[in-house]
Design a protein around this motif. Sequence first.
Motif, short mmCIF file in Angstrom:
data_model
loop_
_atom_site.label_atom_id
_atom_site.label_comp_id
_atom_site.label_asym_id
_atom_site.label_seq_id
_atom_site.Cartn_x
_atom_site.Cartn_y
_atom_site.Cartn_z
N MET A 1 0.73 -1.22 -0.09
CA MET A 1 0.06 -0.38 -0.23
C MET A 1 1.18 1.42 -0.09
O MET A 1 0.45 2.33 -0.84
N GLU A 2 2.29 1.06 0.88
CA GLU A 2 2.98 2.25 1.32
C GLU A 2 3.54 2.42 -0.35
O GLU A 2 3.80 3.94 -0.76
N GLU A 3 4.20 1.07 -0.89
CA GLU A 3 5.09 1.70 -2.40
C GLU A 3 4.21 1.34 -3.88
O GLU A 3 4.46 1.67 -4.78
N SER A 4 3.23 0.84 -3.69
CA SER A 4 2.25 1.31 -5.14
C SER A 4 1.63 1.86 -5.34
O SER A 4 0.38 2.52 -4.54
N GLU B 1 -17.12 -1.63 0.65
CA GLU B 1 -15.81 -2.51 1.80
C GLU B 1 -15.46 -1.25 1.65
O GLU B 1 -14.86 -1.17 3.03
N PHE B 2 -14.81 0.06 1.13
CA PHE B 2 -13.18 0.63 1.78
C PHE B 2 -14.82 1.53 2.38
O PHE B 2 -13.86 2.43 3.05
N GLY B 3 -15.86 2.00 1.73
CA GLY B 3 -16.39 3.51 2.24
C GLY B 3 -16.03 4.74 1.98
O GLY B 3 -16.24 5.93 2.50
N LYS B 4 -15.26 4.46 0.84
CA LYS B 4 -15.39 5.83 0.13
C LYS B 4 -14.26 5.66 -1.13
O LYS B 4 -14.26 4.18 -2.04
N GLU B 5 -14.33 6.97 -1.76
CA GLU B 5 -14.77 7.03 -3.10
C GLU B 5 -13.25 6.48 -3.83
O GLU B 5 -11.77 6.59 -2.95
N ILE B 6 -13.14 5.21 -4.68
CA ILE B 6 -11.71 5.03 -4.94
C ILE B 6 -11.76 4.62 -6.79
O ILE B 6 -12.82 4.69 -6.88
N PRO C 1 -7.45 2.09 5.22
CA PRO C 1 -6.93 3.45 6.32
C PRO C 1 -5.74 3.80 5.66
O PRO C 1 -5.39 4.92 5.83
N MET C 2 -4.66 2.97 4.77
CA MET C 2 -3.39 2.91 3.80
C MET C 2 -3.33 3.55 2.80
O MET C 2 -2.74 4.10 2.45
N MET C 3 -4.51 3.71 1.97
CA MET C 3 -5.23 4.11 0.92
C MET C 3 -4.54 5.55 0.77
O MET C 3 -5.08 6.20 1.36
N LYS C 4 -4.08 5.52 -0.13
CA LYS C 4 -3.22 7.00 -0.99
C LYS C 4 -4.31 7.40 -2.48
O LYS C 4 -5.13 6.86 -2.46
N GLU C 5 -4.26 8.98 -2.02
CA GLU C 5 -4.98 9.89 -2.88
C GLU C 5 -4.43 9.35 -4.28
O GLU C 5 -2.97 9.37 -4.89
N ASP C 6 -5.06 9.07 -5.36
CA ASP C 6 -5.34 8.58 -7.00
C ASP C 6 -4.48 7.40 -6.96
O ASP C 6 -4.24 6.98 -8.14
N GLN C 7 -4.47 6.44 -6.22
CA GLN C 7 -3.79 4.64 -5.65
C GLN C 7 -5.37 4.41 -6.67
O GLN C 7 -6.64 4.36 -6.63
N LEU C 8 -4.43 3.70 -7.66
CA LEU C 8 -5.83 2.39 -8.60
C LEU C 8 -5.83 1.55 -7.82
O LEU C 8 -4.66 0.73 -8.12
#
Length: 268
Positions: free
Chosen positions: A63-66, A110-115, A87-94
């Motif tokens: 999650m940190e590096e990809s 399941e993510f509870g947010k826009e992805i 909780p670890m996802m970054k902005e613009d992560q695909l």
Amino acid sequence: MLKNMKIGFIGGGNMASAIIGGIVEKKVYASEQVAASGKDAKSLENLHNKYGIKTTEDNSVIMEESDVVFLSVKPQILPEVIAEIAPMMKEDQLFVSIAAGKTIEWIEKEFGKEIKLVRCMPNTPALVGEGCTGICANKKVSAEELELVKSIFDSCGTSYLVPEHLMDVVCAVAGSAPAYVFMLMEAMADAAVLGGMPRDLAYKMAGQTVLGSGKLMLETGIHPAVLKDMVCSPAGTTISGVKVLEEQGMRGAIIDALDSCIQKSKKI
């Protein structure tokens, strides 16, 4: 720009291995740009030794590096994985999901947010570079990002963009159907053995016949019914076998099997 991205896999099983193999061997991305996490140390070791990619048992590293994260775990494990990584996802992560039956809407909830999410249904022939994958995406995914994902699946076979309502059908006709084709080849080989052919040769001839038949249809574009008729000489051996298959309900059995698969996929 997208060629500099880092690609991460959460889950290092057979399908992840097939996709990673395509990425690295077809030089879609360098091995240094690819990483995988998982709970099976042996599988991770094999991935590292075979493809030279970074491996870890810690999903947070992925999650940190990809920039692109493949969710390559089984459907029943996916809720647990998403709860951990959301909780670890970054902005613009695909994110790219290959979990059968799990819709875009379900994963988003399941993510509870826009992805940014691409949903894919590959199959096991990807292990030998002949996969068939259906792909769809949500509205947050750009055309460039969708093409990136398509190029990855094209590296281990052929991929097709489909509307999401057809993904359960893709599961049946591509994802699950190899099992039915293998059953056909096993039966063909059994018949050859019954006729006196050594089993190892029977499997080779059955496999090559199925491979060649599929290639003939795809490369010529000729309708399968016409190709069937081309093999059926008047009063010949082939039409005699076709008669038996029709009497035994082969077509109906195949249609019923795939329909059962579609309905099961919808309930997962």
